[in-house]
Write an enzyme that holds these catalytic residues in place. Structure first.
Site, PDB file in Angstrom:
ATOM      1  N   GLU A 148       1.034  -1.227   0.245  1.00 41.44           N
ATOM      2  CA  GLU A 148       0.294   0.270  -0.122  1.00 41.44           C
ATOM      3  C   GLU A 148       0.809   1.144   0.010  1.00 41.44           C
ATOM      4  OE1 GLU A 148      -2.846  -0.937   3.411  1.00 41.44           O
ATOM      5  OE2 GLU A 148      -4.321   1.346   2.154  1.00 41.44           O
ATOM      6  N   ALA A 178      -8.027   2.683   9.416  1.00 41.05           N
ATOM      7  CA  ALA A 178      -7.135   1.518   9.950  1.00 41.05           C
ATOM      8  C   ALA A 178      -5.713   1.688   9.727  1.00 41.05           C
ATOM      9  CB  ALA A 178      -7.499   0.471   9.387  1.00 41.05           C
ATOM     10  N   GLN A 181       0.803   4.858   6.339  1.00 41.12           N
ATOM     11  CA  GLN A 181       2.413   4.901   5.785  1.00 41.12           C
ATOM     12  C   GLN A 181       2.673   5.065   5.529  1.00 41.12           C
ATOM     13  OE1 GLN A 181      -1.482   3.288   4.029  1.00 41.12           O
ATOM     14  NE2 GLN A 181      -0.836   1.447   5.078  1.00 41.12           N
TER      15      GLN A 181
HETATM   16  N1  LIG Z   1     -14.076  13.264   2.345  1.00 39.76           N
HETATM   17  C1  LIG Z   1     -13.925  11.831   3.165  1.00 39.76           C
HETATM   18  C2  LIG Z   1     -13.229  10.661   3.100  1.00 39.76           C
HETATM   19  C3  LIG Z   1     -12.963   9.714   4.497  1.00 39.76           C
HETATM   20  N2  LIG Z   1     -12.502  10.937   5.727  1.00 39.76           N
HETATM   21  C4  LIG Z   1     -12.025   9.407   6.333  1.00 39.76           C
HETATM   22  O1  LIG Z   1     -11.000   9.416   6.260  1.00 39.76           O
HETATM   23  C5  LIG Z   1     -10.375   8.530   6.945  1.00 39.76           C
HETATM   24  C6  LIG Z   1      -9.414   7.389   6.087  1.00 39.76           C
HETATM   25  O2  LIG Z   1      -9.975   7.796   5.061  1.00 39.76           O
HETATM   26  P1  LIG Z   1      -9.954   6.985   3.704  1.00 39.76           P
HETATM   27  O3  LIG Z   1      -8.032   7.280   3.502  1.00 39.76           O
HETATM   28  O4  LIG Z   1     -11.064   6.405   3.077  1.00 39.76           O
HETATM   29  O5  LIG Z   1      -9.563   5.221   4.521  1.00 39.76           O
HETATM   30  P2  LIG Z   1      -9.444   3.977   4.155  1.00 39.76           P
HETATM   31  O6  LIG Z   1      -9.390   3.621   3.317  1.00 39.76           O
HETATM   32  O7  LIG Z   1     -11.011   3.296   4.610  1.00 39.76           O
HETATM   33  O8  LIG Z   1      -8.816   3.065   5.361  1.00 39.76           O
HETATM   34  P3  LIG Z   1      -7.711   2.065   5.073  1.00 39.76           P
HETATM   35  O9  LIG Z   1      -6.610   2.562   4.313  1.00 39.76           O
HETATM   36  O10 LIG Z   1      -6.735   2.407   6.575  1.00 39.76           O
HETATM   37  O11 LIG Z   1      -7.823   0.919   4.959  1.00 39.76           O
HETATM   38  C7  LIG Z   1     -12.138   7.530   7.039  1.00 39.76           C
HETATM   39  O12 LIG Z   1     -11.520   7.665   8.930  1.00 39.76           O
HETATM   40  C8  LIG Z   1     -12.270   8.488   7.104  1.00 39.76           C
HETATM   41  O13 LIG Z   1     -13.725   8.533   7.976  1.00 39.76           O
HETATM   42  C9  LIG Z   1     -12.625  11.809   5.793  1.00 39.76           C
HETATM   43  O14 LIG Z   1     -12.835  12.296   6.830  1.00 39.76           O
HETATM   44  N3  LIG Z   1     -13.136  12.724   4.779  1.00 39.76           N
HETATM   45 CA   LIG Z   2      -6.938   3.728   2.319  1.00 37.79          CA
END
Ligand SMILES: Nc1ccn([C@@H]2O[C@H](COP(=O)(O)OP(=O)(O)OP(=O)(O)O)[C@@H](O)[C@H]2O)c(=O)n1
Ligand SMILES: [Ca+2]
Length: 470
Positions: A148, A178, A181
């Protein structure tokens, strides 16, 4: 015009026509025949969302950097497919809307050859659903944290077109829900093999440092931080968790399992499961509490970031994307110095909760309530975790996109799987097509001028010869 010059004139005219024909044919012949576009689809099944990315590129130029662009993205409704562990069938169905959009966006005759990749934490039922679409399903893979990080680095450097130039590259900082990186080309030796990854791209070798911290995405970090607070306070005050990272006047009932329902926190059994989450809005106390989730006292290398993980000193410019961008952009903190960022954040966190809600009536209060924590967490992760300082804070660029394409691991992942970044630099044409046409035009013009000069010289010398005779 005297008759005896006719042969010369005819000769020159023939040459001229010949040159013009030659130039036109060679220009048309070498025109890059942009076939239609090719397409690729990547699904990012993150911990808090699922997105479908559609990429396109001119088939003729697929080995040139910067040619693959994001054509469309679609966010799957709800919390994404990784939230369907209890109902796997629902996961596949949730993709329907986005996959049908993909069918609209990609020309039907390209569907059979369009690869579909599914990455990150996934469910088998999704694989079944994806096979039902007319695309060329390439399987689902659990993307490791290291991948990633590395693919995010490839994406931001491919889009910035750094991979063809010998100039420096951009470091990559990805903050998810979660995990988080960090990936960059360090200036010093990488002391732990788990943290080094090598690429040979376009004839250049890249020796990257990368690390992925599971449980240090912003959602899990909040649970880690609240878990630590609960451990220390609920024994003495079983009713209230007084939290400096939430606004004054913020008061929400929660349960202990809300905080501990994750493998990131060790189970905490308390007699009383209900408590009131009460905001204090004290930024410096918030930062102190967040520092407790980073263990910076153990390190068996020359230097570490936290939790005993080796990390060389950060070096060069960085692109910080995903939640790094979402949070800092929301608070308008993407272009301040570190000191100013702290001042603004302290003021924001101490703002009463009802004022915050009044200022942002349309924002989901679950997200809205966490920006103070999330921004303070980001600052602590970057400064105390990765050791960024006020001097190199300006080297961090909070970005969502580069050009039309989102910064993130999915583009790098597809480029890698479709071998669109060759190890060796493909032969570059002597000059770009436009330069070639210009060159041929002026070359032909030069020949014509030379022929005209020859003709005029010839004509004048025969005229002079005649005069001598007379
Ligand atoms: N417009 C957005 C989209 C997402 N988030 C928040 O940003 C965080 C990370 O979003 P994302 O990058 O989509 O995380 P994931 O890919 O789902 O997480 P991971 O890569 O750890 O699996 C999450 O808490 C999400 O609620 C936010 O605040 N505003
Ligand atoms: Ca992600």
């Amino acid at each position: 015009m005297e008759r005896r010059y006719m042969p010369v004139v005819i000769f020159l005219a023939a040459i001229t026509v010949g040159i013009i024909i030659m130039v036109v044919i060679s220009v048309v012949q070498n025109k890059p025949l942009y076939q239609k576009y090719k397409y690729g689809i990547v699904l990012d099944a993150g911990s808090s969302h699922t997105s479908v990315f559609i990429y396109e590129w001119p088939a003729e130029k697929e080995n040139n950097t910067g040619m693959v662009q994001q054509k469309h993205t679609c966010n799957v409704k709800g919390k994404g497919i990784s939230s369907y562990s209890a109902n796997p069938q629902g996961a596949g169905a949730s993709l329907q809307e986005c996959m049908n959009e993909a069918k609209q966006k990609i020309p039907a005759h390209r569907h059979p050859e369009t690869p579909v990749y599914l990455g990150a934490t996934v469910l088998d039922s999704v694989a079944l659903s994806l096979k039902s679409y007319p695309f060329s399903y390439q399987g689902a893979r659990i993307i490791s944290g290291q991948e990633e990080g590395a693919f995010g680095w490839i994406t931001v450097n491919y889009l910035s077109e750094n991979l063809r130039k010998p100039t420096g590259t951009l470091g990559a900082l990805d903050l998810g829900g979660a995990s988080t990186q960090i990936t960059f080309v360090p200036q010093q030796k990488i002391e732990s093999s788990d943290n080094s990854i090598d690429f040979r791209l376009y004839g250049n070798n890249y020796h990257l440092y990368t690390h992925s911290f599971l449980c240090y995405g912003k959602d899990q970090a909040l649970k880690l931080s609240m878990g630590k607070k609960l451990e220390s306070t609920l024994k003495t005050d079983p009713i209230e968790l007084r939290d400096p990272c939430f606004h004054p006047g913020y008061k929400v009932p929660r349960t202990v399992p809300d905080v501990f329902n994750t493998p990131c926190t060790k189970e905490l059994k308390l007699a009383n499961e209900n408590f009131l989450h009460v905001g204090l809005g004290n930024w410096s106390q918030c930062q102190q509490s967040i520092r407790k989730v980073f263990n910076t006292s153990i390190c068996s290398y020359s230097k570490c970031s936290f939790n005993g993980v080796f990390q060389p000193s950060v070096y060069g410019d960085f692109g910080a994307f995903s939640a790094f961008f979402f949070v800092m952009d929301f608070l308008n903190l993407t272009s301040d110095s570190l000191a100013t960022t702290k001042e603004k954040l302290a003021a924001y966190c101490s703002t009463p909760w009802e004022k915050i809600v009044g200022n942002h009536p349309k924002i989901d209060q679950k997200y809205l309530s966490e920006y103070c924590f999330s921004a303070t967490y980001i600052l602590t992760l970057l400064e105390d975790g990765y050791k960024f300082t006020s001097n190199n804070w300006k080297d961090i660029r909070f970005i969502k996109k580069i050009g039309d394409s989102d910064a993130g691991w999915t583009l790098g992942y597809m480029l890698n799987l479709t071998n669109m970044i060759p190890a060796e630099a493909p032969d570059m044409p002597l000059m770009p097509y436009g330069g070639y046409v210009t060159f041929m035009f002026f070359f032909a013009l030069l020949i014509l001028v030379l022929l005209l000069l020859v003709y005029l010289y010839f004509h004048r010398s025969t005229r002079t010869a005649q005069k001598d005779i007379i």
